[in-house]
Design a protein around this motif. Structure first.
Motif, PDB file in Angstrom:
ATOM      1  N   VAL A  40       0.852  -0.951   0.439  1.00 50.88           N
ATOM      2  CA  VAL A  40       0.151   0.003   0.188  1.00 50.88           C
ATOM      3  C   VAL A  40       0.961   1.518  -0.495  1.00 50.88           C
ATOM      4  O   VAL A  40       0.481   2.422  -0.695  1.00 50.88           O
ATOM      5  CB  VAL A  40      -1.249   0.180   1.085  1.00 50.88           C
ATOM      6  N   LEU A  41       1.862   0.909   0.486  1.00 49.35           N
ATOM      7  CA  LEU A  41       2.581   2.607   0.516  1.00 49.35           C
ATOM      8  C   LEU A  41       3.442   2.690   0.257  1.00 49.35           C
ATOM      9  O   LEU A  41       3.304   3.693  -0.505  1.00 49.35           O
ATOM     10  CB  LEU A  41       3.853   2.449   1.700  1.00 49.35           C
ATOM     11  N   SER A  42       4.366   1.223  -1.292  1.00 49.59           N
ATOM     12  CA  SER A  42       5.077   1.904  -2.430  1.00 49.59           C
ATOM     13  C   SER A  42       3.905   1.868  -3.425  1.00 49.59           C
ATOM     14  O   SER A  42       4.399   3.327  -4.513  1.00 49.59           O
ATOM     15  CB  SER A  42       5.638   0.507  -2.932  1.00 49.59           C
ATOM     16  N   ALA A  43       2.655   1.878  -3.149  1.00 51.15           N
ATOM     17  CA  ALA A  43       1.648   2.208  -4.388  1.00 51.15           C
ATOM     18  C   ALA A  43       1.335   3.480  -4.378  1.00 51.15           C
ATOM     19  O   ALA A  43       0.266   3.999  -5.552  1.00 51.15           O
ATOM     20  CB  ALA A  43       0.204   0.478  -4.140  1.00 51.15           C
ATOM     21  N   SER A  44       1.399   4.192  -2.967  1.00 53.90           N
ATOM     22  CA  SER A  44       1.339   5.449  -2.791  1.00 53.90           C
ATOM     23  C   SER A  44       2.594   6.466  -2.759  1.00 53.90           C
ATOM     24  O   SER A  44       2.584   7.982  -2.254  1.00 53.90           O
ATOM     25  CB  SER A  44       0.657   5.663  -1.231  1.00 53.90           C
ATOM     26  N   GLY A  45       3.426   5.605  -3.438  1.00 52.46           N
ATOM     27  CA  GLY A  45       4.243   7.261  -3.701  1.00 52.46           C
ATOM     28  C   GLY A  45       5.739   6.806  -2.849  1.00 52.46           C
ATOM     29  O   GLY A  45       6.515   7.582  -2.591  1.00 52.46           O
ATOM     30  N   TRP A  46       5.739   6.021  -1.284  1.00 51.18           N
ATOM     31  CA  TRP A  46       6.112   6.369  -0.384  1.00 51.18           C
ATOM     32  C   TRP A  46       7.748   5.132  -0.605  1.00 51.18           C
ATOM     33  O   TRP A  46       7.588   4.815  -1.494  1.00 51.18           O
ATOM     34  CB  TRP A  46       5.628   5.875   0.876  1.00 51.18           C
TER      35      TRP A  46
END
Length: 322
Positions: free
Chosen positions: A105-111
């Protein structure tokens, strides 16, 4: 969809049978759920009121021994989906291996996401994630160590989805400290995962932000009524914690004949090193008992606890077979 337990459709496709024929031990969901609660018909036809939701919040504060701000939400997963949007993107560090949705989820949001294996390696992160106790290995962390870490990260998320059976681990009584956000799952301990209920506990500003993102009716009227009654039933929770602690040791004893080694676990699930988890899973699945394996760890097999004595007997019979 990422790999998770509870995927009985996969089990049925490979080994046959109806869903009702299977004992699903692939999750950490209590198989002796909270007793059925009759729901008033109006709760299916009316939107939940503010007072309804506040009554649920009051029950949750009692159950989790906290005075901190909290918000009910559609399961801990719903809070995870909103987590990347609580602040500007930055560097997130996750204590791994753990529940795989955080990194996704975090990676998909650009983190920028890094998985680390040591608590100290989380220091300096804009966002640090720790599951306590951890899924899938049951690793536990001392309260004082986590509070010390809080001073060295931008925000510390503690996933306490499996903490109900070990309440002394919880940081919920410390809620309100700057940067501390705690996620709780209702469905696992109470055995009602289909209700889709969870809670986020933290500071006023971030709980207000989560509540705004979740919208005005984040959980159903039925979830409010059932959740409130269950959370206030302290006698049931205490008795269930005692039973689960005993049954987790019982499961360890049952699998000794297989030569499996206990890696760790919680009172709701156990993780074993089997040498060949796919073979172990298939042996159980041929008798319609489903378990959880992990692609990156070919020896790991996670088992939830059977519920009724008939389930225990079926598992014992399979384990004793060739």
């Amino acid at each position: 969809m990422l790999e998770h337990g509870g995927n009985l459709d996969v089990a049925q496709q490979r080994f046959g049978g109806r869903a009702a024929d299977w004992i699903d031990l692939s999750t950490g969901i209590n198989r002796v759920p909270y007793p059925s609660v009759e729901v008033e018909p109006r709760l299916w036809s009316a939107l939940p009121s503010r007072s309804d939701i506040e009554s649920l919040h009051h029950a949750a504060r009692q159950a989790y021994a906290t005075d901190g701000p909290l918000v009910a939400i559609g399961g801990a997963q719903a809070a995870i989906q909103l987590l990347p949007h609580l602040s500007s993107r930055g560097h997130a560090r996750i204590l791994a291996p753990t529940y795989n949705e955080y990194a996704a989820v975090l990676s998909a949001s650009g983190w920028d996401v890094t998985e680390v294996s040591d608590l100290e390696a989380l220091a300096g992160a804009d966002l640090a994630v720790v599951a306590n106790p951890n899924n899938p290995d049951g690793r536990r962390h001392d309260r004082n160590e986590l509070l010390a870490l809080l001073l060295r990260v931008g925000r510390l998320v503690i996933d306490e989805s499996f903490a109900d059976a070990v309440p002394d681990l919880s940081l919920a009584p410390d809620a309100g400290r700057p940067g501390l956000l705690i996620l709780r799952s209702f469905g696992k301990f109470y055995g009602l995962a289909g209700l889709r209920l969870g809670f986020a506990i933290g500071g006023e500003r971030e709980i207000a932000a989560l509540a705004a993102m979740a919208g005005p009716w984040p959980v159903s009227g039925a979830a409010i009524a059932i959740g409130r009654r269950a959370l206030l039933d302290h006698a049931w929770a205490e008795a269930t914690s005692t039973r689960l602690a005993s049954d987790s040791l019982r499961l360890d004893a049952e699998v000794q004949s297989q030569g499996w080694t206990l890696i760790g676990g919680t009172p709701l699930f156990r993780l074993y090193e089997t040498g060949d988890a796919l073979a172990a899973q298939e042996k159980l699945a041929r008798h319609q008992i489903w378990s959880r394996v992990f692609r990156q760890k070919p020896g790991w097999l996670r088992l939830g606890l059977p519920g009724a004595e008939t389930e225990w007997s079926r598992l014992a019979a399979v384990l004793s077979s060739r």
